[in-house]
Write a protein that holds these residues in place. Sequence first.
Motif, PDB file in Angstrom:
ATOM      1  N   UNK A  92      50.826  49.602  23.615  1.00  0.00           N
ATOM      2  CA  UNK A  92      52.210  49.280  23.248  1.00  0.00           C
ATOM      3  C   UNK A  92      52.598  47.907  23.789  1.00  0.00           C
ATOM      4  N   UNK A  93      52.196  47.613  25.012  1.00  0.00           N
ATOM      5  CA  UNK A  93      52.478  46.300  25.591  1.00  0.00           C
ATOM      6  C   UNK A  93      51.744  45.201  24.820  1.00  0.00           C
ATOM      7  N   UNK A  94      50.479  45.473  24.460  1.00  0.00           N
ATOM      8  CA  UNK A  94      49.684  44.490  23.715  1.00  0.00           C
ATOM      9  C   UNK A  94      50.277  44.221  22.338  1.00  0.00           C
ATOM     10  N   UNK A 100      51.137  37.789  21.630  1.00  0.00           N
ATOM     11  CA  UNK A 100      50.627  36.433  21.421  1.00  0.00           C
ATOM     12  C   UNK A 100      49.427  36.107  22.314  1.00  0.00           C
ATOM     13  N   UNK A 101      48.996  37.061  23.139  1.00  0.00           N
ATOM     14  CA  UNK A 101      47.892  36.819  24.071  1.00  0.00           C
ATOM     15  C   UNK A 101      46.638  37.582  23.655  1.00  0.00           C
ATOM     16  N   UNK A 102      45.505  37.040  24.057  1.00  0.00           N
ATOM     17  CA  UNK A 102      44.229  37.734  23.910  1.00  0.00           C
ATOM     18  C   UNK A 102      44.115  38.728  25.069  1.00  0.00           C
ATOM     19  N   UNK A 144      38.352  40.958  23.829  1.00  0.00           N
ATOM     20  CA  UNK A 144      36.997  40.602  24.246  1.00  0.00           C
ATOM     21  C   UNK A 144      36.596  41.536  25.379  1.00  0.00           C
ATOM     22  N   UNK A 145      35.306  41.699  25.555  1.00  0.00           N
ATOM     23  CA  UNK A 145      34.812  42.624  26.583  1.00  0.00           C
ATOM     24  C   UNK A 145      33.772  41.947  27.452  1.00  0.00           C
ATOM     25  N   UNK A 146      33.722  42.387  28.697  1.00  0.00           N
ATOM     26  CA  UNK A 146      32.699  41.939  29.632  1.00  0.00           C
ATOM     27  C   UNK A 146      32.408  43.089  30.586  1.00  0.00           C
ATOM     28  N   UNK A 147      31.184  43.154  31.072  1.00  0.00           N
ATOM     29  CA  UNK A 147      30.824  44.155  32.072  1.00  0.00           C
ATOM     30  C   UNK A 147      30.410  43.439  33.344  1.00  0.00           C
ATOM     31  N   UNK A 173      45.111  39.512  30.502  1.00  0.00           N
ATOM     32  CA  UNK A 173      45.662  38.742  29.380  1.00  0.00           C
ATOM     33  C   UNK A 173      45.139  37.312  29.443  1.00  0.00           C
ATOM     34  N   UNK A 174      44.826  36.785  28.290  1.00  0.00           N
ATOM     35  CA  UNK A 174      44.322  35.402  28.177  1.00  0.00           C
ATOM     36  C   UNK A 174      45.214  34.635  27.207  1.00  0.00           C
ATOM     37  N   UNK A 175      45.409  33.334  27.439  1.00  0.00           N
ATOM     38  CA  UNK A 175      46.231  32.552  26.513  1.00  0.00           C
ATOM     39  C   UNK A 175      45.598  32.410  25.141  1.00  0.00           C
TER      40      UNK A 175
END
Length: 175
Positions: A92-94, A100-102, A144-147, A173-175
């Motif tokens: 919901x926040x996303x 507007x953020x990644x 995007x994902x990272x482990x 969150x990313x710009x």
Amino acid sequence: MKLIVLSSVLIAVLALTGCTKEAPVEEKTAAPAPVAAPAPVVEEVVVVEENIDLDTGPSMAELQTQMRTVNFAFDKYNIDFEMEPRVIANSALANGDAAKFMIKLEGNCDTWGSDEYNFALGLRRANAVKAAMVAEGVDAERITMISYGENNPVCTEETKECWNKNRRVDLKLLP
């Protein structure tokens, strides 16, 4: 002698009549089109006040504090019913203020298992959160994902409670 007088007269006649005082005639060509005068330059002055904030929404840092970590059980990557409200709130926040953020999903594990296994498990956990958020309407292209496997612990004690804290997916969150 007649020859000299005759040639002198001929030279005199040629000299007097050979040079005309008229200017040479130029060929007439089509007259060039008249050049229009350039349009006057009008300068517009825009006054900008420095204290105006055009973006009235919350900042990325403020929104980041609202993102909730999703925790997992030992050796599991499915989202259990206790964590579903967190995934729904994050989605919901996303879709709302953070639209507007990644979004970066960071999969993490405890120290049990090999490095390879833990990296794979962290990625499976991140993918499970991504699938749940996409099911809630978040655009998959924004995620995007990272482990980090076991390399990014929030707790380093050798206890069950500490290991439980490290089995997680953090949302950034990313710009």
